[in-house]
Design an enzyme around this catalytic site. Structure first.
Site, short mmCIF file in Angstrom:
data_model
loop_
_atom_site.label_atom_id
_atom_site.label_comp_id
_atom_site.label_asym_id
_atom_site.label_seq_id
_atom_site.Cartn_x
_atom_site.Cartn_y
_atom_site.Cartn_z
N GLU A 106 9.40 -4.94 -8.84
CA GLU A 106 8.03 -4.85 -9.36
C GLU A 106 8.06 -4.50 -10.85
O GLU A 106 7.32 -5.07 -11.67
CB GLU A 106 7.27 -3.80 -8.57
CG GLU A 106 5.83 -3.65 -8.99
CD GLU A 106 5.01 -2.75 -8.05
OE1 GLU A 106 5.49 -2.45 -6.94
OE2 GLU A 106 3.91 -2.37 -8.44
N GLU A 166 5.71 7.09 -18.55
CA GLU A 166 6.24 8.47 -18.50
C GLU A 166 7.31 8.58 -17.41
O GLU A 166 8.35 9.22 -17.61
CB GLU A 166 5.10 9.46 -18.24
CG GLU A 166 4.14 9.62 -19.42
CD GLU A 166 3.33 8.36 -19.75
OE1 GLU A 166 2.93 7.62 -18.82
OE2 GLU A 166 3.12 8.11 -20.95
N ALA A 208 0.85 -1.20 0.00
CA ALA A 208 0.00 0.00 0.00
C ALA A 208 0.87 1.24 0.00
O ALA A 208 1.41 1.64 1.05
CB ALA A 208 -0.95 -0.03 1.20
N THR A 214 4.59 4.59 -14.26
CA THR A 214 4.08 4.69 -15.64
C THR A 214 5.23 4.75 -16.64
O THR A 214 6.39 5.00 -16.27
CB THR A 214 3.24 5.97 -15.81
OG1 THR A 214 4.10 7.10 -15.56
CG2 THR A 214 2.06 6.00 -14.85
N SER A 258 2.37 8.38 -8.87
CA SER A 258 3.77 8.33 -9.27
C SER A 258 4.65 9.16 -8.33
O SER A 258 5.82 8.85 -8.11
CB SER A 258 3.91 8.88 -10.70
OG SER A 258 3.24 8.02 -11.60
N GLN A 271 -6.98 -7.34 -33.48
CA GLN A 271 -7.38 -7.00 -34.85
C GLN A 271 -7.38 -8.26 -35.73
O GLN A 271 -8.28 -8.49 -36.52
CB GLN A 271 -6.41 -5.96 -35.41
CG GLN A 271 -6.79 -5.40 -36.76
CD GLN A 271 -8.01 -4.48 -36.66
OE1 GLN A 271 -8.37 -4.02 -35.57
NE2 GLN A 271 -8.65 -4.24 -37.78
N GLN A 328 0.27 -11.79 -46.73
CA GLN A 328 1.58 -11.19 -46.50
C GLN A 328 1.50 -9.98 -45.55
O GLN A 328 2.40 -9.77 -44.73
CB GLN A 328 2.21 -10.76 -47.82
CG GLN A 328 3.67 -10.44 -47.67
CD GLN A 328 4.30 -10.03 -49.00
OE1 GLN A 328 3.75 -9.21 -49.73
NE2 GLN A 328 5.44 -10.61 -49.29
#
Lengths: 385, 267
Positions: A248, A373, A131, A371, A139, A342, A285
């Site tokens: 992690e 970022e 936690a 993240t 972040s 897809q 292809q």
């Protein structure tokens, strides 16, 4: 002159024997239930002791407390094969238990903390959660506000945590609290039993994926725990958290590579069976070349990840490599998951399909544990930018 | 009464692998094929471990084949078997030769019980246990199964399906036969072959895998056993089963009936 020997094959025969057992366990005993667990919103609690009995929660933990004391490559093999449960939610729950919430207790805990928290967690008897994040501090770990005041021989904890995996069922938390000044210098870690008065699971958070992993918001109202439940040094928590993040993030990179690999394997098989315009769709292809790109880039991501694993396994500083591996592998997994879906067409878009579940579950990886970022920040800073 | 059990662990192609026959029909394409312990042998190992857990004793696991069969011995040791015997032999074998080798191992080990898979899933011969019983002049109980289901409480508790008599001199075995189950008593020492519904084999634990590394495995060269290793049966040619033809849709039952009777000639 002979070139130096570079060990490009990190897995020994024992690693592979372990890998085969985890794979069979995941495919036979877990994967058939992945869909039902997602629909139910949780996996059975009994899986914690089942994983404990098979030794999967204590791979690199100290044998004195029920672990196997093995090297990190066993964790890599485990995380790679756990993906074959086809349940990202289950994987999250188990990796939090064995690899995220507990290693720090093994490293810093007192014998009492190891007996009370670590040993039962490795047996799967007590559920563990880590936690750290708060409603106003994700972040930005240095900004956490959940406070622990010292009152005599006790710590009195007040505040809130969020995004806590295993949170609604956790028997204890490895909890980050503010014990000192503002900023990163005033944070400590504690082991926190969730049966104390004033602790409350405020709500269960419903997410896009990892549906069978419970994610909680937690509330602490003047919760009293013994001050001896501090983990390591008081106010040294920020450093411990950053160290813990390394494991992690690395396991996230490993999971991303293995998850994308499984999607490609599934797609190749589907492409041989599914026909359109009179031939198997895998022979077109456009798709063959697309998957060739994916396989090539995935192989690059795998070896970057293995390089980071190698440094981590040998106890070397690997902040740069782990950040790079998490960034590259978790972002690449998104592209591969997109194309895998897809490629399956309508079948890929139905909730019950394996590819849809993987697409939902893998989406967490560039977010959780730092993240993409943040990874870019760490990589650019490591180059002095 | 503690039981000494000899159990087999043959290395076979993983049934999950895609098996392709070589174009010249001399064998299968081994590239990309995974190998594992014969699933019926896994059931035999599980049953042996349960009997040992209940009565004490020793479980010795044997495999015959190339060096790689050590992997299957280690897998059985990781499940909990005590020690292994690898009979090294490259080249083709048939059930007659395999039973002759096992006969020698029986002579050497003098087990109370030999547990085998009823057949191996690679070529489905289903003969080794029967030959071995004949060679030794021992009672056999083939296709061991049980009355409880694999979801039953007895199975959850890992109760053996093969039951040792109170005097320790015989086993009660429920056999799977066409149309039902037959219960037989067989005197020890005995040969028992295991069918699919006898038990659900356990997964090895990580500590089990690490312990397996240290358990003793004796290596014996097959040629040293004084057995004629020339197979009596030679595989001449392998071929793929015919490809499934596409089905067809019929408009109604009379048309279906007409096709079944006239074209398929099954009615």
């Amino acid at each position: 002159m002979n070139p130096p020997v570079v060990a490009f094959e990190p897995f020994t025969e024992e690693h592979q024997a372990f890998r085969r057992v985890v794979r069979e366990f995941a495919e036979k005993e877990l994967a058939p239930h992945a869909r039902a667990w997602d629909e139910a919103g949780e996996f059975p609690r009994a899986l914690f002791p089942r994983f404990g009995e098979l030794g999967l929660l204590g791979i690199r933990h100290d044998p004195a407390w029920g672990g196997s004391g093995l090297d990190y490559w066993y964790v890599v093999a485990y995380a790679e094969e756990l993906v074959r449960s086809r349940s990202g939610g289950l994987g999250t729950g188990m990796l939090v238990q064995g690899e995220m919430a507990t290693p720090i207790i093994g490293e810093l805990g007192t014998d009492e903390q190891k007996r009370e928290f670590l040993a039962p967690a490795l047996r799967g008897e007590r559920i563990a959660a880590l936690a750290i994040s708060e409603p106003d501090a994700g972040s930005d770990v240095a900004a956490i506000r959940t406070r622990a005041r010292r009152v005599g021989a006790e710590l009195v904890v007040s505040g809130a945590k969020t995004w806590i995996s295993n949170g609604t069922r956790a028997d204890f938390l490895t909890l980050a609290v503010r014990t000192g000044e503002d900023g990163y210098g005033g944070i400590s870690l504690v082991t926190f039993p969730t049966d104390v008065a004033g602790f409350q699971v405020s709500r269960r958070i419903e997410k896009v994926g990892n549906l069978c992993s419970d994610t909680a918001q937690l509330f602490f109202d003047e919760c009293r725990i013994p001050a001896r439940f501090l983990l390591g040094e008081e106010n040294a928590g920020f450093g411990y958290i950053m160290t813990g993040f390394q494991g992690e993030r690395l396991v996230a990179a490993v999971t991303a590579v293995a998850g994308a690999q499984l999607l490609i394997e599934d797609a190749i098989q589907y492409g041989q069976e599914r026909k359109a315009f009179g031939r198997p769709i895998g022979t077109f292809q456009a798709w063959r070349h697309r998957f060739a790109d994916h396989m090539s880039r995935l192989e690059a991501a795998r070896w970057l990840t293995y390089r980071a694993c190698d440094l981590f396994a040998r106890g070397q500083v690997a902040l740069r490599e782990i950040s790079m591996a998490k960034l590259v592998a978790c972002d690449l997994a998104q592209e591969i998951a997109y194309d895998a879906m897809q490629f399956h067409g309508g079948m890929g878009y139905v909730l019950e399909s394996d590819v849809a579940r993987a697409w939902r579950d893998l989406r967490l990886l560039p977010i959780a544990g730092g993240t993409s970022e943040i990874m870019r920040e760490l990589v650019s800073r490591s180059a002095g930018m | 009464m503690p039981l000494k059990i000899l159990v087999t662990a043959k290395r076979v192609e993983d049934p999950e692998s895609k098996i392709k026959v070589k174009p010249d029909g001399t064998g299968i394409v081994t590239d990309g094929v995974n190998y594992k312990m014969n699933p019926f042998d896994e059931i035999a190992v599980e049953e042996a471990l349960r009997l040992k857990e209940k009565h004490g004793g020793e479980v010795v696991v044997a495999s015959i084949g190339a060096d790689k069969s050590m992997t299957e011995i280690r897998a059985a040791l990781a499940m909990g078997a005590d020690r292994g015997i690898l009979v090294k032999h490259d080249g083709p074998l048939d059930p007659f030769v395999v039973s002759a080798i096992l006969d020698k191992l029986f002579e050497k080990e003098k087990p109370d019980l030999v547990l085998l898979g009823k057949q191996s899933i690679d070529d489905d011969q289903n003969q080794v246990g029967q030959y071995l019983a004949e060679r030794r002049g021992l009672g056999q109980a083939t296709f061991a199964s049980k009355t409880e289901s694999l979801e039953s409480e007895a199975e959850q508790k890992k109760q053996p399906g093969v039951v040792l008599a109170a005097d320790g001199k015989s086993l009660r075995v429920v056999r799977e036969v066409d149309g039902g189950l037959v219960t037989v008593d067989v005197s020890l020492p005995a040969i028992v072959t295991c069918d699919l519904r006898l038990n659900k084999p356990r997964f090895a634990s990580l500590p089990g895998i690490m312990k397996a590394k240290k358990k003793p495995v004796e290596e014996i060269v097959a040629a040293s056993l004084g057995v004629d290793l020339a197979p009596k049966v030679a595989v001449k040619k392998l071929s793929e089963p015919p490809k499934r033809q596409g089905g067809l849709k019929v408009a109604d039952v009379p048309e279906l009936y007409a096709k079944l009777k006239g074209e398929a000639k099954v009615l």
